[in-house]
Motif scaffolding. Structure first.
Motif, PDB file in Angstrom:
ATOM      1  N   GLY A 197       0.796  -1.206   0.000  1.00 34.41           N
ATOM      2  CA  GLY A 197       0.000   0.000   0.000  1.00 34.41           C
ATOM      3  C   GLY A 197       0.837   1.269   0.000  1.00 34.41           C
ATOM      4  N   HIS A 198       0.478   2.196   0.896  1.00 33.34           N
ATOM      5  CA  HIS A 198       0.972   3.566   0.866  1.00 33.34           C
ATOM      6  C   HIS A 198       2.309   3.765   1.584  1.00 33.34           C
ATOM      7  CE1 HIS A 198       0.556   7.869   0.437  1.00 33.34           C
ATOM      8  NE2 HIS A 198       0.475   8.085   1.738  1.00 33.34           N
ATOM      9  N   ALA A 199       2.746   2.765   2.352  1.00 30.96           N
ATOM     10  CA  ALA A 199       3.983   2.915   3.135  1.00 30.96           C
ATOM     11  C   ALA A 199       4.887   1.696   2.944  1.00 30.96           C
ATOM     12  CB  ALA A 199       3.647   3.098   4.620  1.00 30.96           C
ATOM     13  N   PRO A 200       5.507   1.561   1.753  1.00 34.25           N
ATOM     14  CA  PRO A 200       6.311   0.367   1.461  1.00 34.25           C
ATOM     15  C   PRO A 200       7.419   0.097   2.455  1.00 34.25           C
ATOM     16  CG  PRO A 200       5.903   1.622  -0.544  1.00 34.25           C
ATOM     17  CD  PRO A 200       5.415   2.465   0.597  1.00 34.25           C
ATOM     18  N   MET A 201       8.045   1.155   3.001  1.00 37.89           N
ATOM     19  CA  MET A 201       9.175   0.943   3.916  1.00 37.89           C
ATOM     20  C   MET A 201       8.717   0.289   5.214  1.00 37.89           C
ATOM     21  SD  MET A 201       7.767   4.039   4.238  1.00 37.89           S
ATOM     22  CE  MET A 201       7.169   5.036   5.606  1.00 37.89           C
ATOM     23  N   MET A 202       7.410   0.353   5.512  1.00 38.85           N
ATOM     24  CA  MET A 202       6.845  -0.315   6.683  1.00 38.85           C
ATOM     25  C   MET A 202       6.276  -1.685   6.326  1.00 38.85           C
ATOM     26  SD  MET A 202       4.665   2.766   8.434  1.00 38.85           S
ATOM     27  CE  MET A 202       4.024   1.690   9.735  1.00 38.85           C
ATOM     28  N   GLU A 203       5.534  -1.735   5.225  1.00 34.07           N
ATOM     29  CA  GLU A 203       4.774  -2.949   4.896  1.00 34.07           C
ATOM     30  C   GLU A 203       5.642  -4.044   4.287  1.00 34.07           C
ATOM     31  OE1 GLU A 203       0.360  -4.063   3.248  1.00 34.07           O
ATOM     32  OE2 GLU A 203       1.209  -2.118   2.704  1.00 34.07           O
ATOM     33  N   VAL A 204       6.567  -3.657   3.427  1.00 32.78           N
ATOM     34  CA  VAL A 204       7.455  -4.636   2.771  1.00 32.78           C
ATOM     35  C   VAL A 204       8.901  -4.122   2.856  1.00 32.78           C
ATOM     36  CG1 VAL A 204       5.768  -5.714   1.223  1.00 32.78           C
ATOM     37  CG2 VAL A 204       6.807  -3.543   0.570  1.00 32.78           C
ATOM     38  N   PRO A 205       9.444  -4.034   4.064  1.00 33.12           N
ATOM     39  CA  PRO A 205      10.753  -3.391   4.243  1.00 33.12           C
ATOM     40  C   PRO A 205      11.885  -4.056   3.480  1.00 33.12           C
ATOM     41  CG  PRO A 205      10.060  -4.508   6.262  1.00 33.12           C
ATOM     42  CD  PRO A 205       8.880  -4.483   5.352  1.00 33.12           C
ATOM     43  N   GLU A 206      11.874  -5.369   3.351  1.00 38.24           N
ATOM     44  CA  GLU A 206      12.967  -6.037   2.642  1.00 38.24           C
ATOM     45  C   GLU A 206      12.963  -5.663   1.169  1.00 38.24           C
ATOM     46  OE1 GLU A 206      13.176 -10.217   3.232  1.00 38.24           O
ATOM     47  OE2 GLU A 206      13.334 -10.085   5.417  1.00 38.24           O
ATOM     48  N   GLU A 207      11.775  -5.680   0.550  1.00 42.92           N
ATOM     49  CA  GLU A 207      11.679  -5.310  -0.859  1.00 42.92           C
ATOM     50  C   GLU A 207      12.046  -3.845  -1.067  1.00 42.92           C
ATOM     51  OE1 GLU A 207       9.525  -7.000   0.861  1.00 42.92           O
ATOM     52  OE2 GLU A 207       8.557  -8.588  -0.312  1.00 42.92           O
ATOM     53  N   PHE A 208      11.597  -3.000  -0.127  1.00 42.79           N
ATOM     54  CA  PHE A 208      11.906  -1.574  -0.212  1.00 42.79           C
ATOM     55  C   PHE A 208      13.416  -1.351  -0.157  1.00 42.79           C
ATOM     56  CE2 PHE A 208      12.640   2.618   1.630  1.00 42.79           C
ATOM     57  CZ  PHE A 208      11.793   3.416   0.871  1.00 42.79           C
ATOM     58  N   ASN A 209      14.076  -1.975   0.803  1.00 46.27           N
ATOM     59  CA  ASN A 209      15.518  -1.774   0.961  1.00 46.27           C
ATOM     60  C   ASN A 209      16.313  -2.354  -0.207  1.00 46.27           C
ATOM     61  OD1 ASN A 209      15.196  -0.423   3.382  1.00 46.27           O
ATOM     62  ND2 ASN A 209      15.430  -2.261   4.636  1.00 46.27           N
ATOM     63  N   LYS A 210      15.813  -3.422  -0.827  1.00 46.89           N
ATOM     64  CA  LYS A 210      16.496  -3.999  -1.994  1.00 46.89           C
ATOM     65  C   LYS A 210      16.459  -3.055  -3.187  1.00 46.89           C
ATOM     66  CE  LYS A 210      15.915  -8.912  -0.934  1.00 46.89           C
ATOM     67  NZ  LYS A 210      15.193 -10.176  -1.284  1.00 46.89           N
ATOM     68  N   LEU A 211      15.442  -2.233  -3.267  1.00 45.65           N
ATOM     69  CA  LEU A 211      15.375  -1.230  -4.335  1.00 45.65           C
ATOM     70  C   LEU A 211      16.209   0.008  -3.979  1.00 45.65           C
ATOM     71  CD1 LEU A 211      11.557  -1.437  -5.145  1.00 45.65           C
ATOM     72  CD2 LEU A 211      13.435  -2.194  -6.615  1.00 45.65           C
ATOM     73  N   LEU A 212      16.213   0.354  -2.706  1.00 48.08           N
ATOM     74  CA  LEU A 212      16.933   1.545  -2.265  1.00 48.08           C
ATOM     75  C   LEU A 212      18.445   1.341  -2.307  1.00 48.08           C
ATOM     76  CD1 LEU A 212      16.966   4.385  -1.035  1.00 48.08           C
ATOM     77  CD2 LEU A 212      16.548   3.349   1.211  1.00 48.08           C
ATOM     78  N   GLU A 213      18.906   0.152  -1.952  1.00 50.27           N
ATOM     79  CA  GLU A 213      20.351  -0.082  -1.801  1.00 50.27           C
ATOM     80  C   GLU A 213      21.154   0.185  -3.072  1.00 50.27           C
ATOM     81  OE1 GLU A 213      23.339  -3.124   0.465  1.00 50.27           O
ATOM     82  OE2 GLU A 213      21.271  -3.737   0.119  1.00 50.27           O
TER      83      GLU A 213
END
Length: 259
Positions: A229-245
């Motif tokens: 949903g609206h807060a990926p860094m909370m809801e799917v943190p692993e996927e979020f960090n894999k894109l951010l890294e």
């Protein structure tokens, strides 16, 4: 929040790690703990700074997205931050956009997730609705693909806010300010590398909003995450960090290794 809050002048903030600064800005009903997984993942390589945003503490006349951007500018100046990797979620993304447009010399990269600034379907005409706990619970759940992530603690906090008359007035002021402050005609001026991470199931700033940001910000890349949903860094943190890294790595100076 599992990290210690520091105090400097009127500012309260988390400051963890060393390296290029990664400045994180939360949204309207957000809090510092929204970014726990980001801090955990990157504090060994970056100086991660998360200010407590004075969303409901500014004078009413200053309670606007531009007022919050001025707050961020004073915070950045107080900490003497430069070459900032600036990450904002929801209203924090909107504030980030205003800040980078006004102070591009301080920002190295921009990361937006579920950002307002173009379109937002967040609260609806009747929100916040006072005294109706189930309504607040349902609305809070709309932040996530999985509504159960709207914990009782989160719902209780929002419920308390929406039963305080002055806080409600300030929430409405911020919401109206965000709607009025549409940045469509200014986004072409952002030259920083920009990462857009969007939940495919975001109903607050739907996927087409991310696509519009991608079209309007010249040097940008867009990634969607399913069942989010609206807060990926909370809801799917692993996927979020894999894109951010990889984005951060690509845009961070390499520090020569000592022998």
């Amino acid at each position: 929040m599992k990290y210690e809050l520091k105090n400097l002048d009127k500012f309260r903030y988390v400051d963890e790690g060393k390296g290029e600064p990664l400045l994180l800005l939360h949204g309207l009903f957000g809090e510092l703990s929204n970014f726990d997984a980001v801090i955990d993942c990157f504090k060994d390589r970056y100086r991660i700074i998360v200010p407590v945003m004075p969303l409901l503490d500014l004078d009413l006349i200053q309670t606007s997205v531009t007022g919050l951007a001025r707050f961020v500018n004073k915070f950045v100046e107080t900490l003497a931050l430069e070459e900032i990797h600036l990450l904002g979620n929801s209203l924090g993304g909107h504030v980030s956009l205003i800040y980078v447009l006004k102070h591009p010399e301080r920002v190295k990269t921009l990361i937006l997730t579920g950002s307002s600034g173009l379109f937002e379907n967040g609260m609806g005409d009747s929100y916040p609705k006072r005294g109706d706990y189930e309504y607040i619970k349902r609305k809070s759940g709309m932040t996530f693909y999985d509504p159960s992530l709207a914990t009782k603690e989160l719902v209780d906090e929002v419920f308390e806010i929406t039963n305080n008359r002055m806080k409600v007035i300030k929430i409405i002021a911020l919401a109206k300010s965000a709607i009025r402050n549409n940045l469509e005609n200014e986004l072409h001026n952002i030259q920083q590398p920009t990462l857009l991470i969007w939940g495919n199931n975001d109903i607050v700033t739907p996927p087409f909003v991310g696509e519009e940001f991608k079209k309007l910000i010249p040097n940008s890349e867009l990634h969607f995450i399913d069942k989010c949903g609206h807060a990926p860094m909370m809801e799917v943190p692993e996927e979020f960090n894999k894109l951010l890294e990889p984005f951060l790595k690509k845009n961070t100076k390499r520090i020569p290794e000592t022998v």
